[in-house]
Design a protein around this motif. Structure first.
Motif, PDB file in Angstrom:
ATOM      1  N   LEU A  40       0.864  -1.173   0.000  1.00  0.00           N
ATOM      2  CA  LEU A  40       0.000   0.000   0.000  1.00  0.00           C
ATOM      3  C   LEU A  40       0.907   1.231   0.000  1.00  0.00           C
ATOM      4  N   ASN A  41       0.923   1.937  -1.126  1.00  0.00           N
ATOM      5  CA  ASN A  41       1.807   3.098  -1.292  1.00  0.00           C
ATOM      6  C   ASN A  41       1.018   4.213  -1.968  1.00  0.00           C
ATOM      7  N   GLU A  42       0.202   4.891  -1.176  1.00  0.00           N
ATOM      8  CA  GLU A  42      -0.600   5.994  -1.684  1.00  0.00           C
ATOM      9  C   GLU A  42      -0.980   6.910  -0.527  1.00  0.00           C
ATOM     10  N   GLY A  43      -1.145   8.184  -0.826  1.00  0.00           N
ATOM     11  CA  GLY A  43      -1.473   9.137   0.232  1.00  0.00           C
ATOM     12  C   GLY A  43      -0.412   9.116   1.319  1.00  0.00           C
ATOM     13  N   ASP A  44      -0.857   8.926   2.566  1.00  0.00           N
ATOM     14  CA  ASP A  44       0.065   8.841   3.693  1.00  0.00           C
ATOM     15  C   ASP A  44       0.415   7.406   4.062  1.00  0.00           C
ATOM     16  N   LEU A  45       0.055   6.462   3.221  1.00  0.00           N
ATOM     17  CA  LEU A  45       0.306   5.045   3.517  1.00  0.00           C
ATOM     18  C   LEU A  45       1.574   4.560   2.819  1.00  0.00           C
ATOM     19  N   ARG A  46       2.444   3.942   3.596  1.00  0.00           N
ATOM     20  CA  ARG A  46       3.650   3.280   3.088  1.00  0.00           C
ATOM     21  C   ARG A  46       3.781   1.987   3.883  1.00  0.00           C
ATOM     22  N   THR A  47       3.004   0.991   3.523  1.00  0.00           N
ATOM     23  CA  THR A  47       2.938  -0.208   4.360  1.00  0.00           C
ATOM     24  C   THR A  47       2.556  -1.419   3.524  1.00  0.00           C
ATOM     25  N   GLY A  48       2.379  -2.574   4.177  1.00  0.00           N
ATOM     26  CA  GLY A  48       1.984  -3.767   3.438  1.00  0.00           C
ATOM     27  C   GLY A  48       2.171  -5.038   4.237  1.00  0.00           C
ATOM     28  N   PHE A  49       1.963  -6.144   3.566  1.00  0.00           N
ATOM     29  CA  PHE A  49       2.211  -7.482   4.103  1.00  0.00           C
ATOM     30  C   PHE A  49       3.250  -8.177   3.233  1.00  0.00           C
ATOM     31  N   THR A  50       4.121  -8.937   3.868  1.00  0.00           N
ATOM     32  CA  THR A  50       4.993  -9.885   3.173  1.00  0.00           C
ATOM     33  C   THR A  50       4.743 -11.256   3.771  1.00  0.00           C
ATOM     34  N   ASP A 135       6.455   1.075  11.031  1.00  0.00           N
ATOM     35  CA  ASP A 135       6.718   1.925   9.867  1.00  0.00           C
ATOM     36  C   ASP A 135       6.114   3.323  10.021  1.00  0.00           C
ATOM     37  N   GLY A 136       5.827   3.728  11.270  1.00  0.00           N
ATOM     38  CA  GLY A 136       5.097   4.963  11.526  1.00  0.00           C
ATOM     39  C   GLY A 136       5.802   6.247  11.139  1.00  0.00           C
ATOM     40  N   TYR A 137       7.104   6.229  10.912  1.00  0.00           N
ATOM     41  CA  TYR A 137       7.796   7.449  10.495  1.00  0.00           C
ATOM     42  C   TYR A 137       7.375   7.847   9.087  1.00  0.00           C
ATOM     43  N   LEU A 138       7.237   6.872   8.199  1.00  0.00           N
ATOM     44  CA  LEU A 138       6.882   7.161   6.811  1.00  0.00           C
ATOM     45  C   LEU A 138       5.429   6.868   6.484  1.00  0.00           C
ATOM     46  N   SER A 139       4.734   6.104   7.315  1.00  0.00           N
ATOM     47  CA  SER A 139       3.360   5.698   7.020  1.00  0.00           C
ATOM     48  C   SER A 139       2.423   6.094   8.151  1.00  0.00           C
ATOM     49  N   ASN A 334       7.906  13.416   5.752  1.00  0.00           N
ATOM     50  CA  ASN A 334       9.110  12.773   6.281  1.00  0.00           C
ATOM     51  C   ASN A 334       9.859  12.082   5.146  1.00  0.00           C
ATOM     52  N   LYS A 335      11.173  12.088   5.229  1.00  0.00           N
ATOM     53  CA  LYS A 335      11.982  11.553   4.126  1.00  0.00           C
ATOM     54  C   LYS A 335      13.070  10.623   4.644  1.00  0.00           C
ATOM     55  N   ARG A 336      13.343   9.584   3.858  1.00  0.00           N
ATOM     56  CA  ARG A 336      14.501   8.734   4.082  1.00  0.00           C
ATOM     57  C   ARG A 336      15.330   8.695   2.799  1.00  0.00           C
ATOM     58  N   PRO A 337      16.622   9.020   2.889  1.00  0.00           N
ATOM     59  CA  PRO A 337      17.492   8.932   1.711  1.00  0.00           C
ATOM     60  C   PRO A 337      17.803   7.477   1.369  1.00  0.00           C
ATOM     61  N   SER A 338      18.325   7.270   0.178  1.00  0.00           N
ATOM     62  CA  SER A 338      18.647   5.925  -0.300  1.00  0.00           C
ATOM     63  C   SER A 338      20.139   5.640  -0.173  1.00  0.00           C
ATOM     64  N   LEU A 339      20.457   4.476   0.358  1.00  0.00           N
ATOM     65  CA  LEU A 339      21.856   4.059   0.412  1.00  0.00           C
ATOM     66  C   LEU A 339      22.426   3.898  -0.995  1.00  0.00           C
ATOM     67  N   ALA A 340      21.583   3.476  -1.936  1.00  0.00           N
ATOM     68  CA  ALA A 340      22.047   3.321  -3.319  1.00  0.00           C
ATOM     69  C   ALA A 340      22.529   4.662  -3.875  1.00  0.00           C
ATOM     70  N   ASP A 341      21.822   5.741  -3.558  1.00  0.00           N
ATOM     71  CA  ASP A 341      22.238   7.064  -4.032  1.00  0.00           C
ATOM     72  C   ASP A 341      23.586   7.459  -3.424  1.00  0.00           C
ATOM     73  N   TRP A 342      23.768   7.168  -2.137  1.00  0.00           N
ATOM     74  CA  TRP A 342      25.046   7.471  -1.486  1.00  0.00           C
ATOM     75  C   TRP A 342      26.188   6.722  -2.161  1.00  0.00           C
ATOM     76  N   LEU A 343      25.948   5.440  -2.453  1.00  0.00           N
ATOM     77  CA  LEU A 343      26.983   4.635  -3.105  1.00  0.00           C
ATOM     78  C   LEU A 343      27.320   5.182  -4.504  1.00  0.00           C
ATOM     79  N   THR A 344      26.295   5.633  -5.226  1.00  0.00           N
ATOM     80  CA  THR A 344      26.522   6.205  -6.548  1.00  0.00           C
ATOM     81  C   THR A 344      27.346   7.477  -6.440  1.00  0.00           C
ATOM     82  N   GLU A 345      27.014   8.307  -5.453  1.00  0.00           N
ATOM     83  CA  GLU A 345      27.767   9.558  -5.267  1.00  0.00           C
ATOM     84  C   GLU A 345      29.224   9.281  -4.916  1.00  0.00           C
ATOM     85  N   GLN A 346      29.465   8.163  -4.202  1.00  0.00           N
ATOM     86  CA  GLN A 346      30.824   7.814  -3.816  1.00  0.00           C
ATOM     87  C   GLN A 346      31.556   7.034  -4.895  1.00  0.00           C
TER      88      GLN A 346
END
Length: 348
Positions: A40-50, A135-139, A334-346
């Motif tokens: 579920l990735n819409e509005g203020d929801l960033r959650t789900g089941f695995t 997951d309450g920081y982002l959802s 609220n935002k979380r940066p990506s580790l992949a972006d950091w690795l690309t920058e480095q």
């Protein structure tokens, strides 16, 4: 030379340990294991089941040996007490957010009853296993948006091929101040001339910002990372086709903590760090006419291979979860940066 599929971490030159990964380098390299997501990735929801299924049969009737290691118990999971007491797993495992545990448990119970109408009537009840991170920081966790239908859809979507990163239960998770999520890895090794596998699936939502240590010794830092206390959680699911009893599985599960420590984690007060391990090597029947069960068990002197595999796969699975997750904004911007972006920058 490894013929394994490149994982997100290995594609960035980050290799955890020395053991060989399996063909897909995921927990599904253990035959019969499948994983499915609902996101579920819409509005203020960033959650789900695995959902993780240990095998494709009737798990209530054909249980698998299992064990739980509570590394730090700041968590609200369901079903762990019985797994610890009886040493068996009799439902699939659902991963979700903290407030989705009850919904997931109800879905597993109803699914088990549909397949086994005698549950709660002529035989005992069923032990649903649901494990969570916050997951309450982002959802908007207070929305309690996940439904039993979502849980069933995740179970029905289970496949040997599955996505990693910001999907399913991992959609809104964070790790070491970066975007976290779902990650997986595997290792293969030889015992008595036969090839065996151990795989890990993690829900990564833990780690103090600035504490992450990469396998090459670098310590990623981002301008958006703020030094705050450890309040996350991590769930580690370990699967193997090596014949182990529940006591041995608990010992293997404990070594997942070594993989977390390699990443720089110290299991903070507010972190719910839990590992569940199971074996697909044999099944334990719910109904049997025999008083005894015959089974092969690994000689204890050979278990170090599995200890090493548990540490390596846990470490790599967490990195895969982070690198496969793009930067994300969520509830309240609220935002979380990506580790992949950091690795690309480095330059990786």
């Amino acid at each position: 030379m490894s013929s394994a599929s490149p994982s997100p971490s290995r594609s960035n030159g980050l290799v955890c340990g020395s053991m060989e990964p399996g063909p897909a380098n995921t927990i599904a390299d253990v035959a019969g294991v499948t994983v499915g997501h609902v996101t579920l990735n819409e509005g203020d929801l960033r959650t789900g089941f695995t959902a993780l299924l240990p095998h494709q049969g009737n798990l209530f009737r054909e249980k698998v040996p299992a064990a739980v290691e509570v590394i730090n118990g700041f968590g609200k999971s369901a079903g762990l007490i019985q797994v610890d007491e009886l040493g068996t797993l009799e439902t699939p495992v659902l991963l979700t957010n903290t407030f989705g545990v009850g919904t997931g448990a109800n879905a597993l119970i109803k699914r088990a009853i549909a397949d086994n109408p005698e549950i709660g009537r002529s035989t005992g009840t069923v032990n649903p296993v649901v494990m969570e991170c916050n997951d309450g920081y982002l959802s908007d966790i207070q929305a309690m948006a996940l439904t039993e239908a979502n849980a069933i859809s995740a179970l029905e979507a289970a496949s040997p091929k599955f996505e990693q990163g910001s999907v399913g239960a991992g959609t809104g998770m964070s790790a070491f101040g970066f975007k976290g999520g779902i990650g997986s890895a595997s290792r293969v090794f030889t015992l008595d001339g036969r090839t065996f596998t151990l795989g890990a699936l993690v829900l990564a939502n833990f780690g103090k910002p600035g504490d992450l240590v990469l396998p090459d010794g670098r310590r990623p830092h981002h301008k958006d990372l703020k030094k705050v206390e450890e309040r996350g959680s991590v769930i580690i699911l370990l699967a193997t086709d090596v014949p182990l009893e529940s006591r041995q599985l608990k010992r293997v599960a404990r070594r997942a903590g070594a993989g977390l420590a390699r990443l720089g984690a110290y299991y903070g007060n507010g972190s719910g760090d839990i590992a569940l391990a199971f074996s697909t090597a044999y099944r334990l029947p719910h109904f049997t006419e025999s008083d005894f069960i015959a089974r092969d068990i690994l000689h204890e002197d050979k278990i170090d291979l599995l200890f090493q595999a548990a540490a390596e796969t846990t470490q790599e699975a967490v990195l895969n979860a982070m690198i496969a997750s793009p930067a994300m904004r969520g509830r309240g911007r609220n935002k979380r940066p990506s580790l992949a972006d950091w690795l690309t920058e480095q330059g990786k």
